[in-house]
Design an enzyme around this catalytic site. Structure first.
Site, PDB file in Angstrom:
ATOM      1  CG  HIS A   8      -1.808  -1.111   1.417  1.00 15.02           C
ATOM      2  ND1 HIS A   8      -2.798  -1.394   0.511  1.00 15.02           N
ATOM      3  CD2 HIS A   8      -1.905  -2.064   2.391  1.00 15.02           C
ATOM      4  CE1 HIS A   8      -3.471  -2.466   0.932  1.00 15.02           C
ATOM      5  NE2 HIS A   8      -2.944  -2.899   2.050  1.00 15.02           N
ATOM      6  NE  ARG A  72      -1.571   4.870   5.999  1.00 14.24           N
ATOM      7  CZ  ARG A  72      -0.841   5.707   6.714  1.00 14.24           C
ATOM      8  NH1 ARG A  72      -0.597   6.921   6.252  1.00 14.24           N
ATOM      9  NH2 ARG A  72      -0.358   5.352   7.882  1.00 14.24           N
ATOM     10  CB  SER A  74      -5.529   2.301   7.605  1.00 21.65           C
ATOM     11  OG  SER A  74      -4.485   3.202   7.288  1.00 21.65           O
ATOM     12  CG  HIS A 224      -3.887  -8.992   7.125  1.00 18.16           C
ATOM     13  ND1 HIS A 224      -5.123  -8.585   6.700  1.00 18.16           N
ATOM     14  CD2 HIS A 224      -3.054  -7.943   6.938  1.00 18.16           C
ATOM     15  CE1 HIS A 224      -5.054  -7.328   6.285  1.00 18.16           C
ATOM     16  NE2 HIS A 224      -3.807  -6.906   6.423  1.00 18.16           N
ATOM     17  CD  GLU A 284      -0.865  -4.931   5.308  1.00 18.58           C
ATOM     18  OE1 GLU A 284      -0.801  -5.948   6.001  1.00 18.58           O
ATOM     19  OE2 GLU A 284      -1.798  -4.126   5.375  1.00 18.58           O
ATOM     20  NE  ARG A 290       4.463   1.863   9.068  1.00 16.44           N
ATOM     21  CZ  ARG A 290       4.045   2.950   8.424  1.00 16.44           C
ATOM     22  NH1 ARG A 290       4.820   4.027   8.378  1.00 16.44           N
ATOM     23  NH2 ARG A 290       2.869   2.982   7.854  1.00 16.44           N
TER      24      ARG A 290
END
Lengths: 342, 342
Positions: A8, A72, A74, A224, A284, A290
């Site tokens: 994303h 993105r 979200s 996921h 992802e 991160r």
């Protein structure tokens, strides 16, 4: 070749967020605000700068050749505003993805978000999907099974509501990654419980319905690592046998799981339980996690390391890294083939 | 000794269902119907008959000594009717569990359901918990994090709404199994996506809040192997590190996972990823998956077989089968100790 099917644009220049804030400000005054498409100004250099130190650097460091790249997740925020809000926002987000892919045609292949809006007809999403695929060369889309943002008060994926979109996906031969967006429900955490719960929910909606009997060519990628599904494979297999649903094996004619599972034991389970032909490599990045795992010294989302270390043959690995995704995304395959033969 | 911490009375005589149908019929006429406790008539022989060929037979066949036994989870139905509906229903369900445990004191140890009701104060649940623990010797309770039945429009577990219940649980020294009931939301499947999604959601609510800092003695058992949590342990660990939340390791001072995972690879992952001290043996039989796995010839929910086959020392196994649950349920430990020393 290593293809990451789940990337994303999480690092877009600030103008994108400013556009969204202006939409929200207008909606705060008038929830029915229509507005207009307006403009989103950013330079190619700003786009390059947003990617060079992030996704592109990590691709190089990790040895990933190309990523299916979409707006993105979200930020899709289908619960925000109304159908007009979502339409203008999605057009800009998708146009921006096209620009990214024009700047870095070797690194990114575009997938789109859809302008879904709770209670609105799905037609707007059909139109945007056609625009992105037919006019801009996109190879897939992200489909939000809960545009309410965590209240789950819309129709399930098995409902006829979605049929025009599914018909168009089949006609255009593009798959959907079934991916929710941010939650506005305080019971959920967006990238924790909401994403994983939605993944499991989408799988279950397919398992308990005639969706793929009605659309045998429809293809879903469950991100996921499939949420809770592979970990509970015996549960789903047993329930399907008990209840006389389609078998979990048959469901795998239409469903694939990505590898966004951020530790070795999870990936080991995934490749142990799910047939190798139904696993698509993905990381992802730059996404939900991160950091560096202090136990391994490597980034949590460096999922290539887990696949490299898993008990797989080289042929299995090639399927997961490349061949499966080319089969599930025929338009991606066509793009890569054109380059390879150029 | 082998203790199954997760058993529900899913096979109760038909009078229980008839009582519930009468409640629903009265509510259909008047949603504010109060009614009265009324009576639930069934003989001891009817209760024996409902268990002998089911839970008791399976306990014997599988070598399980005793189960923590509570009312049928999918029938708690906190979304049905109003607080009075839930209060009378819970009292009967819990009284029936007490009768079961009186008939089979060696096989079953009681845990209660709570008379939760969306929008109603938690006080009624506090009173029923006290009645069950103080007056009837119950050792734990089932706590529904979403009494709406799948719309998730109530307060999360971190909200002060729940504090009186958590204070009482700490005072009485009883844990809660965090367990939703049937869903009335067509997006979810009760024992598939709703149960597993709620397990992950409860874990995430604890991870992102100060809940256990405020209640250091509070203990939650997350059923169904923790939903998606162990499979995504790296994700949760990494997110907690990124965000500066309580660490997943610290969270395990207050959270345990049961072993209701119905295939060997799932159990292997669970015992690989989660410290052995945080795993409680459970099967949830007779429950969501009642069939025989054609691949193994054994029942899907015969979870003892998976624990027996997992890579564990005998000491690990004894912790999972017995010692952990005695630590998490001190009142169960006291009962078993009293029997052992009698």
């Amino acid at each position: 070749m290593i293809v990451d099917c789940h990337g994303h644009y999480t690092t877009a220049p600030p103008q994108l967020g400013e556009y969204r804030e202006a939409q929200k400000a207008a909606l705060a005054t008038d929830p029915n605000h229509v507005g207009e498409l307006g403009t989103l100004s950013m330079s190619d250099d700003e786009i390059r700068e947003s990617l060079e130190g992030a996704q592109l650097r990590l691709q190089r460091e990790r040895g990933i050749d190309v990523a299916v790249f979409s707006p993105r997740a979200s930020w899709m925020g289908h619960h925000i505003g109304n159908e007009h809000t979502s339409r203008f926002w999605s057009q800009h987000c998708n146009d921006l993805i096209r620009r990214v892919c024009d700047l870095y045609p070797d690194n990114f292949i575009p997938a789109c978000q859809l302008p879904q809006s709770p209670g609105a007809p799905i037609d707007s999403s059909v139109r945007e999907l056609r625009r992105c695929v037919d006019e801009m060369g996109f190879v897939g889309c992200n489909l939000n099974p809960d545009p309410s943002g965590g209240f789950w008060d819309g129709p399930p994926l098995s409902d006829r509501y979605w049929d025009p979109l599914f018909e168009t996906m089949c006609e255009l031969d593009v798959p959907a990654m079934v991916h929710v967006s941010a939650t506005c429900n305080e019971n959920f955490h967006t990238t924790g419980s909401h994403y994983l719960g939605a993944d499991t929910t989408a799988f279950m909606q397919a398992l308990t319905s005639d969706l793929f009997a009605r659309f045998p060519d429809l293809r879903f990628v469950i991100p996921h690592g499939g949420g809770a599904v592979p970990y509970h494979w015996g549960r789903f297999k047993g329930m399907a046998e008990d209840q006389g649903w389609v078998s979990v094996g048959e469901l795998l004619d239409n469903i694939w799981f990505d590898t966004c599972v951020y530790h070795q034991p999870g990936i080991d389970l995934l490749v142990d339980v799910i047939p190798v032909g139904n696993i698509l490599f993905a990381s992802e990045m730059v996404g939900a996690v991160r950091g560096i795992d202090p136990d391994t010294g490597a980034a949590y989302d460096d999922t290539k390391r887990y696949i490299d270390a898993a008990s797989l043959t080289e042929s299995d690995r090639a399927q997961i890294f490349e061949h499966n995704v080319r089969r599930v995304y025929p338009r991606l395959d066509a793009l890569l083939t054109a380059k390879e033969t150029a």
